[in-house]
Design an enzyme around this catalytic site. Sequence first.
Site, PDB file in Angstrom:
ATOM      1  N   ASP A 164       8.421  21.753  22.029  1.00 40.06           N
ATOM      2  CA  ASP A 164       7.727  21.422  20.783  1.00 40.06           C
ATOM      3  C   ASP A 164       7.123  22.653  20.100  1.00 40.06           C
ATOM      4  O   ASP A 164       6.561  22.532  19.007  1.00 40.06           O
ATOM      5  CB  ASP A 164       6.625  20.380  21.049  1.00 40.06           C
ATOM      6  CG  ASP A 164       7.205  18.995  21.311  1.00 40.06           C
ATOM      7  OD1 ASP A 164       8.419  18.801  21.096  1.00 40.06           O
ATOM      8  OD2 ASP A 164       6.446  18.099  21.740  1.00 40.06           O
ATOM      9  N   CYS A 174      18.410  10.785  17.468  1.00 36.04           N
ATOM     10  CA  CYS A 174      17.271  11.265  16.698  1.00 36.04           C
ATOM     11  C   CYS A 174      17.743  12.404  15.804  1.00 36.04           C
ATOM     12  O   CYS A 174      18.897  12.792  15.853  1.00 36.04           O
ATOM     13  CB  CYS A 174      16.116  11.665  17.597  1.00 36.04           C
ATOM     14  SG  CYS A 174      16.082  13.372  18.066  1.00 36.04           S
ATOM     15  N   LYS A 221      -1.495  13.793  20.212  1.00 36.47           N
ATOM     16  CA  LYS A 221      -0.617  12.715  19.738  1.00 36.47           C
ATOM     17  C   LYS A 221       0.138  12.089  20.918  1.00 36.47           C
ATOM     18  O   LYS A 221       0.152  10.868  21.083  1.00 36.47           O
ATOM     19  CB  LYS A 221       0.396  13.268  18.723  1.00 36.47           C
ATOM     20  CG  LYS A 221       1.549  12.317  18.427  1.00 36.47           C
ATOM     21  CD  LYS A 221       2.501  12.878  17.402  1.00 36.47           C
ATOM     22  CE  LYS A 221       3.579  13.764  17.937  1.00 36.47           C
ATOM     23  NZ  LYS A 221       4.684  13.092  18.650  1.00 36.47           N
TER      24      LYS A 221
HETATM   25  C1  UD1 Z   1       8.348  13.877  24.992  1.00 36.22           C
HETATM   26  C2  UD1 Z   1       7.499  14.222  23.798  1.00 36.22           C
HETATM   27  C3  UD1 Z   1       8.221  15.193  22.874  1.00 36.22           C
HETATM   28  C4  UD1 Z   1       8.698  16.406  23.657  1.00 36.22           C
HETATM   29  C5  UD1 Z   1       9.472  16.000  24.910  1.00 36.22           C
HETATM   30  C6  UD1 Z   1       9.816  17.167  25.811  1.00 36.22           C
HETATM   31  C7  UD1 Z   1       6.225  12.173  23.491  1.00 36.22           C
HETATM   32  C8  UD1 Z   1       5.954  10.978  22.663  1.00 36.22           C
HETATM   33  N1  UD1 Z   1       7.213  12.979  23.079  1.00 36.22           N
HETATM   34  O1  UD1 Z   1       9.516  13.229  24.510  1.00 36.22           O
HETATM   35  O2  UD1 Z   1       7.319  15.594  21.851  1.00 36.22           O
HETATM   36  O3  UD1 Z   1       9.548  17.184  22.844  1.00 36.22           O
HETATM   37  O4  UD1 Z   1       8.686  15.075  25.696  1.00 36.22           O
HETATM   38  O5  UD1 Z   1       8.666  17.831  26.202  1.00 36.22           O
HETATM   39  O6  UD1 Z   1       5.538  12.426  24.456  1.00 36.22           O
HETATM   40  N2  UD1 Z   1      16.347  12.441  29.106  1.00 36.22           N
HETATM   41  C9  UD1 Z   1      17.433  11.791  29.654  1.00 36.22           C
HETATM   42  N3  UD1 Z   1      17.322  10.435  29.894  1.00 36.22           N
HETATM   43  C10 UD1 Z   1      16.187   9.737  29.630  1.00 36.22           C
HETATM   44  C11 UD1 Z   1      15.086  10.415  29.077  1.00 36.22           C
HETATM   45  C12 UD1 Z   1      15.185  11.774  28.824  1.00 36.22           C
HETATM   46  O7  UD1 Z   1      18.464  12.380  29.893  1.00 36.22           O
HETATM   47  O8  UD1 Z   1      16.157   8.535  29.862  1.00 36.22           O
HETATM   48  C13 UD1 Z   1      16.429  13.893  28.830  1.00 36.22           C
HETATM   49  C14 UD1 Z   1      16.335  14.204  27.327  1.00 36.22           C
HETATM   50  O9  UD1 Z   1      17.573  14.098  26.693  1.00 36.22           O
HETATM   51  C15 UD1 Z   1      15.822  15.622  27.353  1.00 36.22           C
HETATM   52  C16 UD1 Z   1      14.921  15.641  28.579  1.00 36.22           C
HETATM   53  O10 UD1 Z   1      15.289  14.523  29.367  1.00 36.22           O
HETATM   54  O11 UD1 Z   1      16.862  16.546  27.523  1.00 36.22           O
HETATM   55  C17 UD1 Z   1      13.450  15.601  28.284  1.00 36.22           C
HETATM   56  O12 UD1 Z   1      13.150  14.480  27.499  1.00 36.22           O
HETATM   57  P1  UD1 Z   1      11.796  13.670  27.682  1.00 36.22           P
HETATM   58  O13 UD1 Z   1      10.881  14.464  28.536  1.00 36.22           O
HETATM   59  O14 UD1 Z   1      12.133  12.285  28.107  1.00 36.22           O
HETATM   60  O15 UD1 Z   1      11.222  13.611  26.204  1.00 36.22           O
HETATM   61  P2  UD1 Z   1      10.454  12.432  25.520  1.00 36.22           P
HETATM   62  O16 UD1 Z   1       9.614  11.705  26.503  1.00 36.22           O
HETATM   63  O17 UD1 Z   1      11.391  11.637  24.677  1.00 36.22           O
END
Ligand code: UD1
Length: 420
Positions: A304, A116, A22
């Site tokens: 996850d 979320c 996915k």
């Molecule tokens: C992706 C996955 C999700 C998974 C997550 C962590 C997809 C569509 N989703 O989500 O299933 O649970 O990776 O493996 O691929 N953060 C910030 N600032 C940002 C972005 C992220 O502080 O701009 C932090 C988040 O709060 C979190 C961490 O970084 O603590 C990891 O998040 P991130 O890797 O970005 O997750 P997603 O890409 O949203």
Amino acid sequence: MDKFIIQGGKPLHGSVMIGGSKNAALALMPATLLASGKYQFENMPDLRDISTMGKLLQMMGVDVVREGTSLHVNTFRVNKFEAPYEQVKKMRASIYVLGPLIARYGHAKVSLPGGCAWGPRPVNLHIEGVRKLGASIDIEKGYIIAKAKRLRAAKITFDVASVGATGNVMMAAVLAKGTTLIKNAAMEPEITALAQFLMKMGARIDGIGTHLLEIEGVDALTPVDDVMIPDRIEAGTFLAAAAITGGNVKIERCKPAHLTAEIAKFKKAGCVLEVGDNWIRLKAPRSLRPVDVTTAVYPGFPTDMQAQWITMMSVARGNSTVTDAIYFDRFKHVPELIRLGADITLEKNAAVIRGMRHLAGAKVMSTDLRASASLVLAGLVAQGKTEVLRVYHLDRGYDRLEKKLHALGASIRRVSSQEF
Ligand code: UD1
């Protein structure tokens, strides 16, 4: 709203085929905005999140047609550069269109996702990354408004190795002028799949699969076809289903190399695993041993799989602690598991679990995708009948989960809203 009715206590046996990833699909689909033309993707899972991304692309003028597990995408007629709130609020990964739109068309209007189900999930790194590449960014009425003539390369260091931000900035940088460095990049297999797809399209990326990406911008890319990698979280969830029910299951068409941390933990819990090139067989012990887990970025144990592991540990022979170091508040499943008789106490970002001999069936409510999976696992082992309500969360990320579990011997059926 559909629900699942599960009669617990049946060990799972047989083999199950894992579908396409996915999260890889959600990154590759928006990447098609980077070059006009036709793409064909194989091994595309039939999931609600994939159709949500398909609808978002269609709103921009992209043709998206599914044919079984193939997805045909045609980006010749892109004429709108906006991701409206109504779509983004359904699925945060919609923000992936930001990088490709600004890189290819010079403007993008993308709704901010907001919170979320399990707490704040900022997108500051996506915005900062694109800004560093020379885009002007304004936040207006809940929207990110990005503009740029041609993006310019930059040195970008992420505070956190974010999957989404790495993907977004990489998609922007492939068409930027000059060589971009992304330090502390995410190394998740889905990001590697995206990088390899971009390379196939003509991008120049070094350091794929490491924390340092070096991206030499090119003037144009060309459309290509691709096959989705297997979904490592679906594979992990079926391993957990086999383990918790005392089963013996072969997980086929998966990529064991993407599940190294999980495989080590299942072994520690007393499961016997045989690993092939693209399959894993798990034979469960009589009772699971307690094993502590702390989630981490890849190749660590994935957040996850945290909810599913907590369910397993709820029936292990002793006490364990499961800590989420990625998402501190991702524990909405815990109160529901407690309704089934689990003994879990939350301490900051950790679940302290006292393994119980039995769980007992009850009605529980899905709150998000992986929480739902953990409740289904609990239902498979609980005595009596468990009803998992609101399984639409599950449909976001699992392709026919109940059918696959049923084929392995589980007593599980979907009841659609008209029937109750
Ligand atoms: C992706 C996955 C999700 C998974 C997550 C962590 C997809 C569509 N989703 O989500 O299933 O649970 O990776 O493996 O691929 N953060 C910030 N600032 C940002 C972005 C992220 O502080 O701009 C932090 C988040 O709060 C979190 C961490 O970084 O603590 C990891 O998040 P991130 O890797 O970005 O997750 P997603 O890409 O949203």
